[in-house]
Design a protein around this motif. Structure first.
Motif, PDB file in Angstrom:
ATOM      1  N   GLY A 167      23.636  10.944  22.499  1.00 54.87           N
ATOM      2  CA  GLY A 167      24.614   9.895  22.783  1.00 54.87           C
ATOM      3  C   GLY A 167      26.033  10.415  22.876  1.00 54.87           C
ATOM      4  N   SER A 168      26.347  11.461  22.124  1.00 58.55           N
ATOM      5  CA  SER A 168      27.706  12.005  22.156  1.00 58.55           C
ATOM      6  C   SER A 168      28.030  12.657  23.499  1.00 58.55           C
ATOM      7  N   LEU A 169      27.005  12.858  24.327  1.00 57.78           N
ATOM      8  CA  LEU A 169      27.192  13.479  25.636  1.00 57.78           C
ATOM      9  C   LEU A 169      27.268  12.458  26.772  1.00 57.78           C
ATOM     10  N   ARG A 170      27.193  11.182  26.434  1.00 55.37           N
ATOM     11  CA  ARG A 170      27.075  10.144  27.473  1.00 55.37           C
ATOM     12  C   ARG A 170      28.155  10.278  28.552  1.00 55.37           C
ATOM     13  N   ALA A 171      29.413  10.287  28.145  1.00 49.64           N
ATOM     14  CA  ALA A 171      30.499  10.313  29.132  1.00 49.64           C
ATOM     15  C   ALA A 171      30.505  11.625  29.907  1.00 49.64           C
ATOM     16  N   ALA A 172      30.407  12.739  29.186  1.00 46.38           N
ATOM     17  CA  ALA A 172      30.502  14.045  29.838  1.00 46.38           C
ATOM     18  C   ALA A 172      29.335  14.305  30.785  1.00 46.38           C
ATOM     19  N   LEU A 173      28.097  14.079  30.313  1.00 50.79           N
ATOM     20  CA  LEU A 173      26.946  14.403  31.166  1.00 50.79           C
ATOM     21  C   LEU A 173      26.722  13.370  32.267  1.00 50.79           C
ATOM     22  N   THR A 174      27.241  12.162  32.099  1.00 52.20           N
ATOM     23  CA  THR A 174      27.212  11.216  33.222  1.00 52.20           C
ATOM     24  C   THR A 174      28.053  11.769  34.369  1.00 52.20           C
ATOM     25  N   ASP A 175      29.238  12.281  34.034  1.00 56.71           N
ATOM     26  CA  ASP A 175      30.087  12.879  35.068  1.00 56.71           C
ATOM     27  C   ASP A 175      29.445  14.130  35.657  1.00 56.71           C
ATOM     28  N   VAL A 176      28.838  14.955  34.815  1.00 54.07           N
ATOM     29  CA  VAL A 176      28.169  16.168  35.304  1.00 54.07           C
ATOM     30  C   VAL A 176      27.026  15.786  36.253  1.00 54.07           C
ATOM     31  N   ALA A 177      26.242  14.783  35.878  1.00 52.69           N
ATOM     32  CA  ALA A 177      25.107  14.364  36.715  1.00 52.69           C
ATOM     33  C   ALA A 177      25.571  13.872  38.081  1.00 52.69           C
ATOM     34  N   ARG A 178      26.651  13.075  38.089  1.00 55.29           N
ATOM     35  CA  ARG A 178      27.140  12.557  39.369  1.00 55.29           C
ATOM     36  C   ARG A 178      27.678  13.693  40.248  1.00 55.29           C
ATOM     37  N   ALA A 179      28.373  14.659  39.627  1.00 51.38           N
ATOM     38  CA  ALA A 179      28.890  15.795  40.393  1.00 51.38           C
ATOM     39  C   ALA A 179      27.739  16.640  40.948  1.00 51.38           C
ATOM     40  N   PHE A 180      26.701  16.822  40.148  1.00 45.95           N
ATOM     41  CA  PHE A 180      25.522  17.579  40.570  1.00 45.95           C
ATOM     42  C   PHE A 180      24.841  16.886  41.748  1.00 45.95           C
ATOM     43  N   GLU A 181      24.689  15.571  41.671  1.00 45.01           N
ATOM     44  CA  GLU A 181      24.083  14.816  42.777  1.00 45.01           C
ATOM     45  C   GLU A 181      24.890  14.988  44.055  1.00 45.01           C
ATOM     46  N   ALA A 182      26.212  14.908  43.929  1.00 43.11           N
ATOM     47  CA  ALA A 182      27.080  15.025  45.102  1.00 43.11           C
ATOM     48  C   ALA A 182      26.952  16.411  45.742  1.00 43.11           C
ATOM     49  N   GLU A 183      26.877  17.439  44.918  1.00 40.44           N
ATOM     50  CA  GLU A 183      26.764  18.805  45.452  1.00 40.44           C
ATOM     51  C   GLU A 183      25.435  19.015  46.168  1.00 40.44           C
ATOM     52  N   ASN A 184      24.420  18.256  45.765  1.00 36.16           N
ATOM     53  CA  ASN A 184      23.101  18.382  46.387  1.00 36.16           C
ATOM     54  C   ASN A 184      22.874  17.373  47.505  1.00 36.16           C
ATOM     55  N   GLY A 185      23.929  16.699  47.883  1.00 39.22           N
ATOM     56  CA  GLY A 185      23.845  15.784  49.009  1.00 39.22           C
ATOM     57  C   GLY A 185      22.828  14.677  48.839  1.00 39.22           C
ATOM     58  N   GLY A 186      22.596  14.267  47.603  1.00 40.35           N
ATOM     59  CA  GLY A 186      21.648  13.184  47.358  1.00 40.35           C
ATOM     60  C   GLY A 186      20.195  13.606  47.384  1.00 40.35           C
ATOM     61  N   LYS A 187      19.929  14.902  47.530  1.00 38.68           N
ATOM     62  CA  LYS A 187      18.539  15.368  47.574  1.00 38.68           C
ATOM     63  C   LYS A 187      17.881  15.339  46.194  1.00 38.68           C
ATOM     64  N   ILE A 188      18.717  15.414  45.151  1.00 40.59           N
ATOM     65  CA  ILE A 188      18.218  15.325  43.777  1.00 40.59           C
ATOM     66  C   ILE A 188      18.985  14.217  43.075  1.00 40.59           C
ATOM     67  N   ARG A 189      18.251  13.273  42.505  1.00 42.00           N
ATOM     68  CA  ARG A 189      18.857  12.146  41.792  1.00 42.00           C
ATOM     69  C   ARG A 189      18.602  12.326  40.302  1.00 42.00           C
ATOM     70  N   VAL A 190      19.629  12.078  39.484  1.00 43.46           N
ATOM     71  CA  VAL A 190      19.504  12.249  38.034  1.00 43.46           C
ATOM     72  C   VAL A 190      19.482  10.880  37.362  1.00 43.46           C
ATOM     73  N   GLU A 191      18.393  10.612  36.646  1.00 42.31           N
ATOM     74  CA  GLU A 191      18.289   9.402  35.825  1.00 42.31           C
ATOM     75  C   GLU A 191      18.608   9.795  34.394  1.00 42.31           C
ATOM     76  N   THR A 192      19.572   9.139  33.779  1.00 36.58           N
ATOM     77  CA  THR A 192      20.006   9.522  32.437  1.00 36.58           C
ATOM     78  C   THR A 192      19.523   8.531  31.372  1.00 36.58           C
ATOM     79  N   THR A 193      19.140   9.088  30.239  1.00 37.30           N
ATOM     80  CA  THR A 193      18.776   8.306  29.055  1.00 37.30           C
ATOM     81  C   THR A 193      19.499   8.931  27.870  1.00 37.30           C
ATOM     82  N   PHE A 194      20.342   8.139  27.197  1.00 36.22           N
ATOM     83  CA  PHE A 194      21.127   8.658  26.078  1.00 36.22           C
ATOM     84  C   PHE A 194      20.715   7.988  24.777  1.00 36.22           C
ATOM     85  N   GLY A 195      20.801   8.749  23.682  1.00 31.71           N
ATOM     86  CA  GLY A 195      20.451   8.206  22.374  1.00 31.71           C
ATOM     87  C   GLY A 195      20.557   9.277  21.303  1.00 31.71           C
ATOM     88  N   ALA A 196      20.157   8.924  20.095  1.00 35.69           N
ATOM     89  CA  ALA A 196      20.144   9.898  19.006  1.00 35.69           C
ATOM     90  C   ALA A 196      19.124  10.988  19.321  1.00 35.69           C
TER      91      ALA A 196
END
Length: 265
Positions: A28-57
């Motif tokens: 959960g402590s990574l929610r904000a940071a890894l959400t941004d990382v995931a979106r940047a990663f998706e953009a670099e891959n032109g939408g070919k890879i989609r990241v579904e995120t699940t955050f928690g303890a």
């Protein structure tokens, strides 16, 4: 015109259908940071890879993975939970430490605390000390490690702090708080604790939600560093390793650093 529109829609649907999905389970402590990382990663891959995120303890996520939930990448707030998955034969990559954190004290308005007086204040019988839930959430484990280190400075501190601590977050039945507010800001602004031990990155986000709160650094003698472990799970699609590599890359590490995390290795 209508034919062209139908063709465009079909192309979009086909592209979406072809996109590979990577399920990222993260602390959960990574929610904000890894959400941004995931979106940047998706953009670099032109939408070919989609990241579904699940955050928690992290401990609760590890249990869900052990029970068969389809996680592909696991980013834990400690190294113990990824190692346990590896020992059970559930991973396909070696664990990497990808980020570091440490504890800070989040303090309610009106309570005078400095790094030098922190331990004495925590030991006061009138001060309610909040933590996350040990075993379920590594933040709680780190807080209890801090209590153990305090024993060397003040005999009896470990037992007193463990007995008085309020485990308010990170457990299987812990309330989540309202949407749009971090759980730590919610705990503090609803008067559930006078002082809360959490990751410094969480404390910064909580203070954004509730500027009246104070953040107090913890002295080196009792502070506890947190190494965050990253691993790819078995039977993950190829994009899982690509996401892991991106998190470890300079671009991924910069996003994490912008949120206050120390660098991994």
């Amino acid at each position: 015109m209508r034919v062209a529109l139908v063709a465009s829609v079909l192309m979009i649907l086909t592209s979406t259908a072809r996109a590979e999905t990577v399920n990222l389970y993260a602390a959960g402590s990574l929610r904000a940071a890894l959400t941004d990382v995931a979106r940047a990663f998706e953009a670099e891959n032109g939408g070919k890879i989609r990241v579904e995120t699940t955050f928690g303890a992290s401990g609760l996520l590890r249990e869900r993975i052990e029970k068969g939930e389809p996680a592909h990448v696991f980013a834990s707030a400690n190294t113990g939970h990824p190692k346990r998955l590896s020992e059970k034969g559930l991973t396909s990559s070696a664990m990497r430490v990808f980020a570091r954190n440490e504890l800070c004290a989040l303090v309610r308005p009106g309570l005078e605390v400095t790094p030098e007086t922190l331990l004495d204040v925590m030991l006061r019988p009138d001060v309610r000390v909040g933590t996350s839930t040990p075993k379920a959430d590594p933040s709680g484990d780190y807080a209890f490690q801090l209590f153990a280190k305090a024993e060397a400075l003040k005999p009896g501190a470990k037992q007193k702090l463990e007995e008085k601590s309020l485990q308010l977050t990170g457990g299987p039945n812990s309330p989540k708080g309202p949407e749009g507010m971090t759980v730590y800001a919610w705990v503090m602004t609803t008067d559930q604790a006078d002082l809360f031990l959490t990751y410094c990155t969480n404390a910064v986000l909580a203070k954004k939600d509730a500027p009246e709160l104070s953040i107090v650094s913890i002295p080196d003698e009792i502070n506890v560093g947190a190494d965050y472990g990253l691993v790819v799970l078995k039977n993950a699609p190829p994009g899982a390793q690509a996401l892991t590599d991106y998190i470890l890359s300079e671009k991924g590490q910069k996003v994490l650093a912008d949120y206050g995390f120390g660098r991994g290795n």
